[in-house]
Design an enzyme around this catalytic site. Sequence first.
Site, PDB file in Angstrom:
ATOM      1  N   GLY B  43     -27.139  31.299 -36.730  1.00 18.12           N
ATOM      2  CA  GLY B  43     -26.413  31.243 -35.477  1.00 18.12           C
ATOM      3  C   GLY B  43     -26.374  32.629 -34.887  1.00 18.12           C
ATOM      4  N   CYS B  44     -25.881  32.745 -33.663  1.00 18.14           N
ATOM      5  CA  CYS B  44     -25.943  34.035 -33.007  1.00 18.14           C
ATOM      6  C   CYS B  44     -24.928  34.111 -31.884  1.00 18.14           C
ATOM      7  CB  CYS B  44     -27.312  34.283 -32.383  1.00 18.14           C
ATOM      8  SG  CYS B  44     -28.682  34.029 -33.483  1.00 18.14           S
TER       9      CYS B  44
END
Lengths: 503, 424
Positions: B43-44
Site C-alpha cells: 500500500g502507499c
Amino acid sequence: MPASLIQPEFKVKIDYDKCHKCGRCVQQCGWGVYSFNERPIPDDTKCRACHRCVTYCPAHCITIQKNDLAFRDNPHWTPALRKSVWRQAESGGVMLTGMGNDRPYLNVFDHLVLDACQVTNPSIDPLREPMELRTYLGRKPDSVEVETDGNGGFHLKEGTGVSNNIQLETPIIFSPMSYGSVSLNVHKSLAMAAERCGILMNTGEGGLHADLFPYQDHVIVQVASGRFGVTPEYLNRGAAMEIKIGQGAKPGIGGHLPGEKINREVSETRMIPTGTDAISPAPHHDIYSIEDLRQLIYSLKEATGYKPVGVKIAAVHNVAAIASGIVRAGADYVYLDGFRGGTGAAPQIIRDHIGIPIEIAIAVVDQRLRDEGIRNQASIIAAGSIRSSADMAKAIALGADVVAVGSAALMALGCHLCQGCHTGSCSWGLTTQKAELTRRVDPEWGAERLTNLVHAWSHELQEILGALGVNAVESLRGSRERLRAIGLDEQTCKILGVKPAGL
Amino acid sequence: MTYDPLLERMPTSRLPSFSDREGVFGGERPAYAEESPFKIHGGCGLMGICDESGKLMSGETAIRAMAVQRDRGNGLGGGYAGYGIYPEFPDHFCFHMMYHDLAAKEAAEAVFDQYFVIDLAEPMPTRPVKGISDAPLLWRYFLAPDPHKLEMAEMTAEDYVVHTVMLINSKVDGAYVASSGKNMGAFKGVGFPEEIGHYYILEEYQGHTWVGHNRFPTNTPGWWGGAHPFTLLDWSIVHNGEISSYGINSRYLEAFGYKCTLGTDTEVAAYLFDLMLRRHKLPMELACKALASPLWSEIDRMPEDQQALMRSLRAVYGPGMLNGPFAIVLGFNGGMLALNDRIKLRPLVAARQGSVLMVASEESAMREVLKSPDKVWTPKAGEPVIARVEGMDWPIHGDLHLSASEVSCAVTGVENSCETVEVV
C-alpha cells in the site's frame, strides 16, 4: 451356449416387505427392466442405473447396486476391456454409447486452484457490492474511435465501436443438443431458460421447431454437415449462427441419429423422411479447407445481414492453429469442445480416445490468438465437461469468454448420466422421442430448474470474483495469474501458462 | 559502449533470449531487474498538486504534504516529480541518473557524449539526512540531441531520447535513468518521503506541478530505481494500490507488444495510459472511463449515444480495466490527472484553493498545505480529477512514434523487455 457372456452391470434389489406392489416402477422404466407378476420382477440385464424407478418408488424399496463380480486381477485387461471384446465378438459392430468420455484421464481442472485476496487488496462482498457478469459475445475492434461533440463530450465515430455482439447476462450458455437427439420439451425448457437468464441456447444440427420461434432471440442456430433444417428463414431467426465442424465427444466423425428417434415432428423440422437414420457426413462436403470455411462464414453473413457466425470445433492436437485460422476466416466466436464433452450417440472407441482436454485447448488457443494479436477479434466459448461454477471460473481464468454446458443442463432435467442416449429409451424423457416418455419433462418445470442452475452458478461465480477482489468477470478472463497448479508437471504448467502453487 | 543505439540499433541476435513464460519457472533473472522477480504487494500514500495559473511553488509544499502521510509508508521508498523546475533550461532534456559505481557513470556518459550536446553535467545537489543510506551516485545532465546525429537517425527528438533511455537502462550495467523529460525531474529513493525530499534539497526547487509518493512494499526491494514515480519523458506516475486484475492486464498489454517485466502494478498502469492516450488517441476522460469503468447498471441508464460509447469502451478495453483498489496520479508538463478505482477501494481526496488543485491520499495533506481550501471533496469512484496549467500543451507526445516494446524497454530497462525491439 449362453446368448451373451456379459453379465449384468447392475443388480436391482427390491425390498418386497416394503413394496406396495403398485407397479409404478414397471411404468417408469424406459428400458423395460420390470415385468409384473403379483409383484415387480426386475431383469438386471436391462438396467442402466438411471434411478428413474428408485426416484419414483413410493415405498423407497428399490435400490440399484453394482454387480461386483470378481475378475482375476489384471490391470492391463480391465473387466471393461474384456467385456468389450465379448460384446464385439457377439455383434461384429461398432460399440455405440452416449454422454461424455468416462475414462480416468488426468482432470486438469481438478489440479488447478484459484486465488483470493488477503490484506494488500481487499476481497469484495458480492452480497453488498455490484458484481458484474455481463459478457459480450462476438468480434470487437482493436480500439475505440471517438469524435468530440464540441461541448466537451464525446461520441463514437460513425461506423465504429462494438456492433453485432450478443449481450449475455452471465458467461454461461447451453451447448448444442439437437431436436431429435433430445425431445422437443427439452428444447423448450432450454429456450425458455435461456430467455429468462438472458443467455443463449443452441439448436444443434436438428433445425428449429416452430414452437421455439418465440425464443429465437436467445437461440444460436447451427449449420452442421448434414444441413438438417437449414433454410434462409432458419438462419435469419437465430441470434447467431454456428458452423459445426466437430464435436468433442466424436472429433472427426459426423452425427448419427437412429431412425427410431425420427418421428413426424422431427422429420418436419429436419426436413428428412420419418424413420430413416439421419447421418451427417464427417466433413462438410463444401469445406475441405480453411478458405472454404471462410466462404461459408460469409455466405451465412450475407444471408442474414451480417449476424454473428461462430465455428465449433473439437479440441484436437493442433487446435491453436485451427482456431487462429477460423478467426482469420472471419468467425465471430470459436467454440472449443473438449474431449469430455457429451453426445447423444458416438462410437465408444472415438469418444474415449480422441481429442484433448478443454483446459489445454483454452490455454493454447487463447495464447495463440494473443500472440497473433487477434484475441479481440473473436470470443472463445469453452465446453466439454464444465461440471460446476469452479470449472467455469477456471475455464474463464484460462482465457474463455463463455462456457457452454450440455451434460449439466441435462442433469438439471433429471439425467443421471447412464450413457443410454443413443437407445432412444431415456426413462427421464430427455433423449427420446417416445411420447409416453417425452411428456415426463414439463417445459415450465424444466425451464425453472435450468434457470435455477444458471443462477446458482452465476452466484457462485460472483462469490469467486469477490474473493479474487475483482467486481467484473472481464478482470478474471484470461487472468492466469489467479490460478495455481497442484500436482501438474512442469510442461503442462507451461502450456497452461499457470505457475505451480507456491510460486 | 558495445552497442550503438542509433546506427546498429541493438541487433536482436546479440541480445539474450529470455522468454517470459520460461521465466516463471526459474529462468535467468533479467540483468537490471533489481525489483523482486515476483509481484510486489503493498500500500502507499500519494499526493499531487498543480497550480493551474502556472504559478510556481516550492518543493517544500510536496514534502509537507507527504510528511503528514508518513504512516502510509514504511521507509522503503519515497519520491517526487516536479514540473517547471528548470526554467533556466526549459528546452533541454534533463536526465536524472542513478549509478551504482563510477564505471556505470563513465559508460552512460559515453552514450551522452556520443549522441548529445551536454550543456551541463553536475552531481545532483543533496544533503546528508539521517535515515538515508546506500544512495547510488546521483547525477543530472541537461542535454540536447546532437542535431547532426538526430538528422541522421531520422527520428523525432522524443524518440531519440527514449531510445537513449532504453539503451542505458538495458545495456549499461548499474545505470538507471530516473527521469528524462524537459523542465521536470524525478527525485526518488529508499527512505521516508520527507527524508528523500530533504536529501534532494527539494525546497530549493520551484514547480507548478508536483507529485509525491510514499511506499509500503510488503517485501524489501531496497532498490532506489524501484521507488515511485515511474517516468518516461515528462510523464510520471505514482500509484497506491494493488491491481487485482494484474494478470489479464499484463497479458492484454503483451498482445500489443508491451512487456510487463517488473511485476509492478504501476508499470501496467503506465503502459495502459500509453496505449490509450498516445497510440489509440483516446481523450483522457475516456481513457479513465476505460480504466475504471462505470458499472453496467450505470451505463444502461445513460443516454443512447453515451450507452453505445461506454458499451464499446468496456467491451473493447475490458481486459485493460484496472480492477481492484488503486489511486493513481499521472503528472505531465501541463498538469496532472488523478484517478480512483471503480468502487473506490483506495483513498483519494481532492481540494481546490483558487487556482491550486490538490489531491492526496489523506485530507490531512491538504489541511497542512492549503490552510484554507475553498472546497475539499472526495472524488467519486472512477471519476478523474484533471488539472491543466493554463497555456500549456495537452500532454500527449505527438512526436513520439514508439512501439510498445520500446516503451516497455525504456520504462523498465529490463533486457527481457527490449528483446523484441525491432531493427529499423
